[in-house]
Enzyme design. Structure first.
Site, mmCIF file in Angstrom:
data_model
loop_
_atom_site.group_PDB
_atom_site.id
_atom_site.type_symbol
_atom_site.label_atom_id
_atom_site.label_comp_id
_atom_site.label_asym_id
_atom_site.label_seq_id
_atom_site.Cartn_x
_atom_site.Cartn_y
_atom_site.Cartn_z
ATOM 1 N N SER A 17 6.206 -45.977 -81.128
ATOM 2 C CA SER A 17 4.864 -46.562 -81.060
ATOM 3 C C SER A 17 4.487 -47.010 -82.462
ATOM 4 O O SER A 17 4.061 -46.212 -83.286
ATOM 5 C CB SER A 17 3.874 -45.531 -80.537
ATOM 6 O OG SER A 17 4.303 -45.093 -79.277
ATOM 7 N N LEU A 18 4.687 -48.282 -82.722
ATOM 8 C CA LEU A 18 4.542 -48.771 -84.096
ATOM 9 C C LEU A 18 3.102 -49.240 -84.360
ATOM 10 O O LEU A 18 2.436 -48.742 -85.256
ATOM 11 C CB LEU A 18 5.548 -49.898 -84.340
ATOM 12 C CG LEU A 18 5.763 -50.296 -85.791
ATOM 13 C CD1 LEU A 18 6.288 -49.141 -86.627
ATOM 14 C CD2 LEU A 18 6.723 -51.483 -85.893
ATOM 15 N N CYS A 31 -4.182 -40.267 -83.012
ATOM 16 C CA CYS A 31 -4.250 -41.721 -82.893
ATOM 17 C C CYS A 31 -5.651 -42.112 -82.423
ATOM 18 O O CYS A 31 -6.131 -41.619 -81.406
ATOM 19 C CB CYS A 31 -3.178 -42.216 -81.924
ATOM 20 S SG CYS A 31 -1.520 -41.747 -82.438
ATOM 21 N N CYS A 44 -6.333 -43.428 -78.718
ATOM 22 C CA CYS A 44 -5.756 -42.721 -77.570
ATOM 23 C C CYS A 44 -6.675 -41.611 -77.069
ATOM 24 O O CYS A 44 -7.154 -40.793 -77.857
ATOM 25 C CB CYS A 44 -4.397 -42.139 -77.960
ATOM 26 S SG CYS A 44 -3.610 -41.225 -76.622
ATOM 27 N N CYS A 54 -1.490 -46.100 -70.128
ATOM 28 C CA CYS A 54 -1.137 -45.572 -71.451
ATOM 29 C C CYS A 54 -2.386 -45.201 -72.234
ATOM 30 O O CYS A 54 -3.309 -46.002 -72.360
ATOM 31 C CB CYS A 54 -0.429 -46.634 -72.284
ATOM 32 S SG CYS A 54 1.291 -46.796 -71.959
ATOM 33 N N CYS A 109 5.928 -41.263 -65.520
ATOM 34 C CA CYS A 109 5.458 -41.095 -66.893
ATOM 35 C C CYS A 109 5.026 -39.642 -67.020
ATOM 36 O O CYS A 109 4.100 -39.205 -66.331
ATOM 37 C CB CYS A 109 4.293 -42.062 -67.143
ATOM 38 S SG CYS A 109 3.520 -41.821 -68.748
ATOM 39 N N SER A 122 9.351 -41.677 -75.958
ATOM 40 C CA SER A 122 8.488 -42.483 -76.815
ATOM 41 C C SER A 122 7.861 -41.593 -77.885
ATOM 42 O O SER A 122 7.356 -40.523 -77.585
ATOM 43 C CB SER A 122 7.386 -43.115 -75.958
ATOM 44 O OG SER A 122 6.476 -43.819 -76.761
ATOM 45 N N GLY A 128 0.913 -35.918 -75.201
ATOM 46 C CA GLY A 128 1.680 -35.184 -76.198
ATOM 47 C C GLY A 128 2.702 -36.030 -76.941
ATOM 48 O O GLY A 128 2.975 -37.176 -76.583
ATOM 49 N N CYS A 150 -2.615 -33.024 -77.641
ATOM 50 C CA CYS A 150 -1.719 -33.639 -78.622
ATOM 51 C C CYS A 150 -2.235 -33.302 -80.018
ATOM 52 O O CYS A 150 -3.440 -33.228 -80.236
ATOM 53 C CB CYS A 150 -1.703 -35.157 -78.431
ATOM 54 S SG CYS A 150 -0.443 -35.997 -79.423
ATOM 55 N N GLU A 164 -1.349 -34.287 -67.102
ATOM 56 C CA GLU A 164 -1.300 -35.343 -66.107
ATOM 57 C C GLU A 164 0.068 -36.024 -66.149
ATOM 58 O O GLU A 164 0.687 -36.130 -67.202
ATOM 59 C CB GLU A 164 -2.416 -36.355 -66.367
ATOM 60 C CG GLU A 164 -3.786 -35.725 -66.137
ATOM 61 C CD GLU A 164 -4.957 -36.645 -66.457
ATOM 62 O OE1 GLU A 164 -6.007 -36.441 -65.830
ATOM 63 O OE2 GLU A 164 -4.848 -37.543 -67.314
ATOM 64 N N ASN A 189 -5.757 -50.268 -73.306
ATOM 65 C CA ASN A 189 -6.578 -49.686 -72.253
ATOM 66 C C ASN A 189 -7.766 -49.028 -72.904
ATOM 67 O O ASN A 189 -7.613 -48.000 -73.564
ATOM 68 C CB ASN A 189 -5.760 -48.666 -71.462
ATOM 69 C CG ASN A 189 -4.502 -49.290 -70.907
ATOM 70 O OD1 ASN A 189 -4.560 -50.301 -70.221
ATOM 71 N ND2 ASN A 189 -3.352 -48.729 -71.255
HETATM 72 N N1 SAH Z 1 3.107 -39.552 -78.447
HETATM 73 C C1 SAH Z 1 4.020 -40.479 -77.890
HETATM 74 C C2 SAH Z 1 3.927 -40.678 -76.387
HETATM 75 C C3 SAH Z 1 2.548 -40.766 -75.764
HETATM 76 S S1 SAH Z 1 1.621 -42.244 -75.936
HETATM 77 C C4 SAH Z 1 3.902 -41.825 -78.610
HETATM 78 O O1 SAH Z 1 3.042 -41.948 -79.464
HETATM 79 O O2 SAH Z 1 4.711 -42.719 -78.359
HETATM 80 C C5 SAH Z 1 2.444 -43.474 -75.023
HETATM 81 C C6 SAH Z 1 2.150 -44.894 -75.515
HETATM 82 O O3 SAH Z 1 0.788 -45.283 -75.219
HETATM 83 C C7 SAH Z 1 2.284 -45.052 -77.004
HETATM 84 O O4 SAH Z 1 2.953 -46.244 -77.300
HETATM 85 C C8 SAH Z 1 0.835 -45.123 -77.477
HETATM 86 O O5 SAH Z 1 0.714 -45.699 -78.723
HETATM 87 C C9 SAH Z 1 0.216 -45.893 -76.359
HETATM 88 N N2 SAH Z 1 -1.238 -45.802 -76.268
HETATM 89 C C10 SAH Z 1 -2.018 -44.769 -76.644
HETATM 90 N N3 SAH Z 1 -3.314 -45.047 -76.371
HETATM 91 C C11 SAH Z 1 -3.339 -46.258 -75.789
HETATM 92 C C12 SAH Z 1 -4.366 -47.083 -75.237
HETATM 93 N N4 SAH Z 1 -5.622 -46.689 -75.239
HETATM 94 N N5 SAH Z 1 -4.007 -48.286 -74.729
HETATM 95 C C13 SAH Z 1 -2.718 -48.687 -74.698
HETATM 96 N N6 SAH Z 1 -1.703 -47.932 -75.176
HETATM 97 C C14 SAH Z 1 -2.000 -46.754 -75.728
#
Ligand code: SAH
Length: 346
Positions: free
Chosen positions: A220-221, A118, A121, A339, A107, A197, A165, A114, A94, A296
């Site tokens: 993404s910390l 996480c 996610c 996100c 985006c 990112s 990813g 992936c 997507e 989200n």
């Molecule tokens: N793998 C990469 C890029 C994809 S995720 C990364 O980790 O940065 C893009 C961003 O969305 C990241 O900052 C991730 O932590 C965040 N993210 C993932 N799931 C989310 C959610 N449910 N709500 C808000 N942000 C989220």
């Protein structure tokens, strides 16, 4: 027996020129075809109108153009558009168009699924199937540029690698795609308008610094405390904060580029003063910006966005330490385009 035809966009310009020479044609023909394939984004050899019929047939006999197909477009009430992108082998990723004031951001995805896990996610629920090729990343950008012109009367202005990813686990292809996107022979976009990112792969962050890339980096910390980060991003057990921080120091020393941290504040997970203290300590070594992004929700309700008091505490404390902080609202939530919501639901 039918010979398997090669993906013509896997060829460099030099290889394409060499192909024409080996066929007794002019090397220059390679330049023309290259232009059709990239800056003109031709989907078929038929489209290449300044190439003779015989030559087009020759190309047809030897190569394929593995173009993506935008299968489905969903539109959000806030103007966000989500594309389901069908790849040549039938897999789907997507990508999202996000309109903001007079800008349009794409985006894009870098992998099908992936390999990171996480907990918050939705993409993590799909296992990693494969890396995207450079042309598959490039095509997502072209598709969104077209939609931006069509629906918003302006070209695409920014790109974020925040779709499906982990881009640094497909680094070579991401880099090749960005080369094409920024090249005058591709889309001629400025690398300063591109953000990659990452969850933070230390070795690859150092490699990016060594490669002197010109695009921006976001990390993404979500927590600057190892136990907490590992509990929500299990990958942190292998690449702990100490290694991430060391890689980022290296990045900053080489590039002098500010680092952006993506950070969600969750109820009962990272919403105390101790968490903010750790974040301040973590990002003090270089000019930093913290994006507090809205959570989200994904299906199971395990995570809850923290209340506004916690967010205010983050903002006040970070600002007191002269760290730039922005509070980001989500876009496209109603169509699962925000996100962390990309999971090929439909
Ligand atoms: N793998 C990469 C890029 C994809 S995720 C990364 O980790 O940065 C893009 C961003 O969305 C990241 O900052 C991730 O932590 C965040 N993210 C993932 N799931 C989310 C959610 N449910 N709500 C808000 N942000 C989220």
């Amino acid at each position: 027996m039918e010979v398997k035809k090669k993906d013509i966009r896997a060829l460099t310009k030099e290889q394409l020129r060499a192909f024409f020479v080996s066929e007794g044609d002019k090397a220059f023909r390679g330049n023309q075809v290259y232009e059709w394939l990239w800056s003109k984004s031709a989907h078929t050899f038929e489209d290449m109108t300044n190439i003779s019929k015989d030559t087009r047939q020759k190309l047809q006999d030897n190569f394929v153009i593995n173009h993506i197909k935008v299968d489905q477009i969903q539109k959000s009430a806030d103007g966000t558009i989500k594309n389901a992108v069908r790849l040549h082998d039938g897999l789907i990723v997507e990508s999202v168009l996000i309109p903001v004031k007079n800008r349009t951001t794409a985006c894009v995805s870098s992998q099908v699924g992936c390999s990171l896990d996480c907990r918050f996610c939705a993409t993590a629920r799909l296992k990693r199937m494969r890396n995207l090729n450079p042309d598959e990343i490039y095509d997502q950008v072209v598709a969104i540029d077209k939609e931006s012109r069509l629906y918003h009367n302006r070209p695409l202005s920014n790109i974020v690698f925040m779709g499906m990813g982990e881009p640094l686990m497909n680094y070579n292809n991401v880099l090749k795609a960005i080369e094409k996107i920024t090249s005058p022979e591709g889309l001629a976009m400025s690398p300063k308008r591109i953000v990659v990112s990452t969850s933070g792969v230390p070795k690859m962050i150092k490699k990016m610094a060594d490669d002197e890339v010109k695009f921006k980096l976001a990390v993404s910390l979500h927590s600057a405390i190892d136990e907490i980060r590992t509990s929500i991003m299990p990958f942190n057990a292998t690449f702990p904060l100490k290694d991430l921080r060391e890689a980022l120091e290296y990045w900053y020393a080489k590039t002098k580029n500010r680092i952006t941290y993506e950070y969600v504040v969750w109820d009962g997970i990272n919403d105390t003063k101790k968490d903010v203290d750790a974040l301040i300590k973590f990002c003090k070594f270089a000019p930093s910006k913290v994006n507090l992004i809205e959570y989200n929700p994904i299906d199971d309700g395990e995570f809850q966005q923290a209340n506004s008091k916690a967010i205010d505490m983050y903002v006040e404390m970070l600002e007191a330490h002269h760290i730039t902080v922005t509070v980001r609202r989500s876009r496209g939530k109603d169509i699962d385009a925000a996100c962390g919501q990309l999971a090929n639901k439909s």
